[in-house]
Design an enzyme around this catalytic site. Structure first.
Site, PDB file in Angstrom:
ATOM      1  NE  ARG A  93      -4.283   1.861   0.979  1.00  0.00           N
ATOM      2  CZ  ARG A  93      -5.121   1.942   0.259  1.00  0.00           C
ATOM      3  NH1 ARG A  93      -5.137   1.703  -1.111  1.00  0.00           N
ATOM      4  NH2 ARG A  93      -6.230   2.957   0.630  1.00  0.00           N
ATOM      5  CB  THR A 367      -9.197  -1.239  -7.507  1.00  0.00           C
ATOM      6  OG1 THR A 367      -8.886   0.140  -6.825  1.00  0.00           O
ATOM      7  CG2 THR A 367      -8.411  -2.021  -6.831  1.00  0.00           C
ATOM      8  CG  ASN A 387      -8.367   6.276  -4.610  1.00  0.00           C
ATOM      9  OD1 ASN A 387      -9.319   5.186  -4.464  1.00  0.00           O
ATOM     10  ND2 ASN A 387      -8.682   7.371  -4.231  1.00  0.00           N
ATOM     11  CD  GLU A 406      -4.627   4.155  -3.370  1.00  0.00           C
ATOM     12  OE1 GLU A 406      -5.867   4.063  -3.213  1.00  0.00           O
ATOM     13  OE2 GLU A 406      -4.043   4.067  -4.325  1.00  0.00           O
ATOM     14  CG  ASP A 409      -8.683   4.967  -0.552  1.00  0.00           C
ATOM     15  OD1 ASP A 409      -9.792   5.519  -0.683  1.00  0.00           O
ATOM     16  OD2 ASP A 409      -8.059   4.089  -1.100  1.00  0.00           O
ATOM     17  CB  SER A 439     -12.448  -1.198   0.583  1.00  0.00           C
ATOM     18  OG  SER A 439     -13.055  -0.205   1.232  1.00  0.00           O
ATOM     19  N   GLY A 460     -13.590   0.279  -4.856  1.00  0.00           N
ATOM     20  CA  GLY A 460     -13.928   1.001  -3.730  1.00  0.00           C
ATOM     21  C   GLY A 460     -14.535   0.273  -2.672  1.00  0.00           C
TER      22      GLY A 460
HETATM   23  O1  DON Z   1      -8.014   1.036  -1.333  1.00  0.00           O
HETATM   24  C1  DON Z   1      -9.102   1.077  -1.784  1.00  0.00           C
HETATM   25  O2  DON Z   1      -9.961   0.836  -1.026  1.00  0.00           O
HETATM   26  C2  DON Z   1      -9.525   2.001  -2.990  1.00  0.00           C
HETATM   27  N1  DON Z   1      -8.471   3.086  -3.194  1.00  0.00           N
HETATM   28  C3  DON Z   1      -9.775   1.034  -3.947  1.00  0.00           C
HETATM   29  C4  DON Z   1     -10.243   1.940  -5.094  1.00  0.00           C
HETATM   30  C5  DON Z   1     -11.105   0.874  -6.218  1.00  0.00           C
HETATM   31  O3  DON Z   1     -11.160  -0.084  -5.846  1.00  0.00           O
HETATM   32  C6  DON Z   1     -11.430   1.715  -7.226  1.00  0.00           C
HETATM   33  N2  DON Z   1     -12.057   0.905  -8.151  1.00  0.00           N
HETATM   34  N3  DON Z   1     -12.991   0.920  -9.115  1.00  0.00           N
END
Ligand code: DON
Length: 555
Positions: A93, A367, A387, A406, A409, A439, A460
């Site tokens: 991360r 993502t 993100n 990111e 978040d 997430s 997300g």
């Molecule tokens: O880490 C996370 O939860 C978010 N940055 C994930 C972003 C994400 O899944 C976007 N996808 N459609």
């Protein structure tokens, strides 16, 4: 003579055991990938004798080229590994830059400055992907590092054919940047990537070449680091040389718990996803105990899972953050006695009052995901992100990679929702070098220490719903991989109040029943599940049909 006899005996014994071990240990291999380039390259790595981790590293670099919405070297992710009967978890991360601070996205009145944590150079965390892949290779790789980065270099240099889905995503993004007056350099680099054209990325190829030649140093030091930090300084970013040089991916213990006799291996904090999925699955069983089985996607099924979602997300907002900075009460959040109390006031006949759902402990789009199983039964479940779709919208000029956004978040202000509608407080406040709450929920289920299922999704906060529903679809409803990834899904996350988002395909009668209970329903597709199921000696793999995924089973 005796020597010769002994030698042939040893050779014969070796041949027999290696044949036996082939028969015993070698099975089918499979990949479920978000696009055809990553699928073909990772399947080739497996066919060449690479293991699941080799295939994952190669796929990650290819996706940085062919899936710019989310694939990356400028972002981060999580990888659950099950290798030689041992479970491991790689946290690559992003972290907040050293100059980051709690109120960096607030104006002098303490109000959130719109979009500052979401677009532009200031929205980026320090990228973790390259160090993550490097460490994964050092610990588990079996093929040479260079051979795993080279396929991506070739595709970046020679180009790839742009898929319709990619052109659509690019157009949508450019239009929304224009509409909102956001000044980033995304269009300059990607407007020419139209369906069917051969899209080349020379600067990205050079960056990847430096990574192939020098490993982590090819990204965090030397020429790439210089281009990156010069670019940051010029465009209002705060990531400096020390940030890059200091970044380290972290090995953690995967979050592990049992559910219906399966060992579930999933993402621990700084992801909220693993805890949320386990809470969701366990509360579902506690609620369903002694009650008749429910039909898939019936109104009561959706209602019960939405009620659980309210409680899951209330806990998420209060208790979850980077465990290196905040004491996350993981054990308490998963205790049966706690979860029993949590579901005690859920009724099949009415919606509970959103305002009354508090964190329960007594003390205080884009993502991407892929799943791999190799012929030895080792598995990788990997979710990676910059993100939002195309991250910060910023391409590091001269280095050719897209930078994550990111930082959004984090909870940029207590109680103010991020782009996914998630709120948070102290646990997820911005601090230098801290990891923002995620997430992402790459997950592996084991039965009798053998892999049963590998799953994960982007989306997300909806990642969590996509993943736990993919698990229920297979284990509770006995669906094939194809059925499980494409079955209509739904999502509820406490806020907005009593709102359920759902795919088309929930029956009119069930929608009417949910409306009668008081829910507001809206249609939206979210996530993209890549799933592999092990059924005896057979593998069943599927990538959700809606985007541009591809799965391959190698016989
Ligand atoms: O880490 C996370 O939860 C978010 N940055 C994930 C972003 C994400 O899944 C976007 N996808 N459609």
């Amino acid at each position: 003579m005796i020597k010769k006899f002994l030698l042939s005996f040893v050779l014969l014994a070796y041949t027999l055991t290696s044949t036996a071990s082939n028969l015993n240990n070698e099975q089918q291999a499979a990949v479920a990938m978000p696009d055809s380039y990553s699928a073909d390259v990772s399947a080739k790595i497996l066919a060449q004798g690479g293991n699941a981790i080799d295939a994952a590293i190669a796929a990650q670099f290819v996706l940085a080229v062919t899936l710019p919405e989310a694939g990356n070297v400028g972002g981060g992710g999580f990888m659950v590994i099950y290798k030689d009967n041992k479970a491991d978890f790689l946290d690559y991360r992003e972290v907040a830059p050293l100059k980051a601070h709690r109120d960096m996205y607030l104006d002098k009145n303490g109000d959130v400055i719109p979009n500052l944590s979401l677009y532009g150079a200031l929205s980026a965390g320090v990228p973790g992907t390259v160090d993550g892949m490097w460490q994964a290779h050092q610990k588990y790789g079996s093929l040479p590092w260079k051979s795993l980065v080279t396929p991506a270099i070739e595709i970046a240099k020679n180009g790839f054919i742009v898929h319709k889905n990619l052109e659509e995503n690019i157009t949508r993004r450019i239009n929304s940047f224009e509409k909102e007056g956001i000044k980033v350099n995304f269009a300059k680099h990607f407007a020419s990537a139209t369906e069917g054209t051969n899209f080349k990325q020379a600067n990205l190829a050079n960056t990847l070449q430096r990574i192939a030649d020098h490993g982590r140093a090819g990204f965090y030091r030397g020429e790439t680091a210089k281009i990156f930090t010069d670019f940051m300084a010029k465009h209002g970013g705060i990531i400096g040389y020390d940030d890059l040089n200091n970044y380290r991916a972290t090995w953690r213990k995967p979050l592990e718990n049992t559910w219906r006799g399966y060992r579930v291996l999933t993402a621990p904090p700084p992801s909220s996803g693993g805890i949320a999925i386990l809470q969701w699955l366990k509360m579902y069983d506690l609620l369903s105990n002694n009650k008749p089985a429910l039909a898939h996607n019936s109104a009561t099924y959706i209602h019960r899972l939405s009620e659980i979602g309210k409680r899951v997300f209330a806990d998420r907002a209060e208790y979850l953050g980077d465990p290196d900075f905040f004491d996350v009460p993981v054990k308490q959040l998963l205790e049966n006695s706690y979860l029993k109390e949590r579901v005690a006031d859920i009724s099949d006949d009415s919606i509970s009052n959103t305002g009354a759902i508090k964190p329960g402990l007594k003390e205080s789009p884009d993502t991407t995901h892929f799943s791999i199983i190799d012929k030895w039964g080792n598995a990788v479940s990997n979710t990676t992100t910059i993100n939002y779709t195309f991250g910060s919208g910023v391409i590091v000029e001269g280095a050719g990679f897209i930078l994550n956004d990111e930082m959004d978040d984090f909870s940029v202000k207590a109680g103010v929702a991020n782009v996914y509608g998630a709120v948070g407080g102290d646990a997820n406040a911005i601090q230098a070098n801290k990891r923002m709450l995620s997430s992402m929920s790459p997950t592996i289920l084991l039965k009798d220490d053998k892999v049963k299922l590998v799953t994960g999704s982007p989306g997300g906060t909806t990642i969590i719903s996509s993943v736990y529903q993919s698990i229920l679809n297979v284990i509770e409803f006995d669906m094939s991989a194809e059925q499980a990834v494409n079955a209509p899904r739904f999502h509820h996350q406490l806020l907005p109040k009593d709102a359920i988002e759902h795919y088309p395909g929930i029956t009119k009668a069930n929608i009417a029943a949910l409306k009668k209970l008081g829910y507001t329903l809206s249609r939206r597709k979210f996530g993209s599940v890549q799933l592999i199921i092990v059924d005896g000696d057979n593998l069943d793999a599927a990538a959700e049909s809606d985007r541009r995924g591809k799965s391959i089973v190698l016989k």
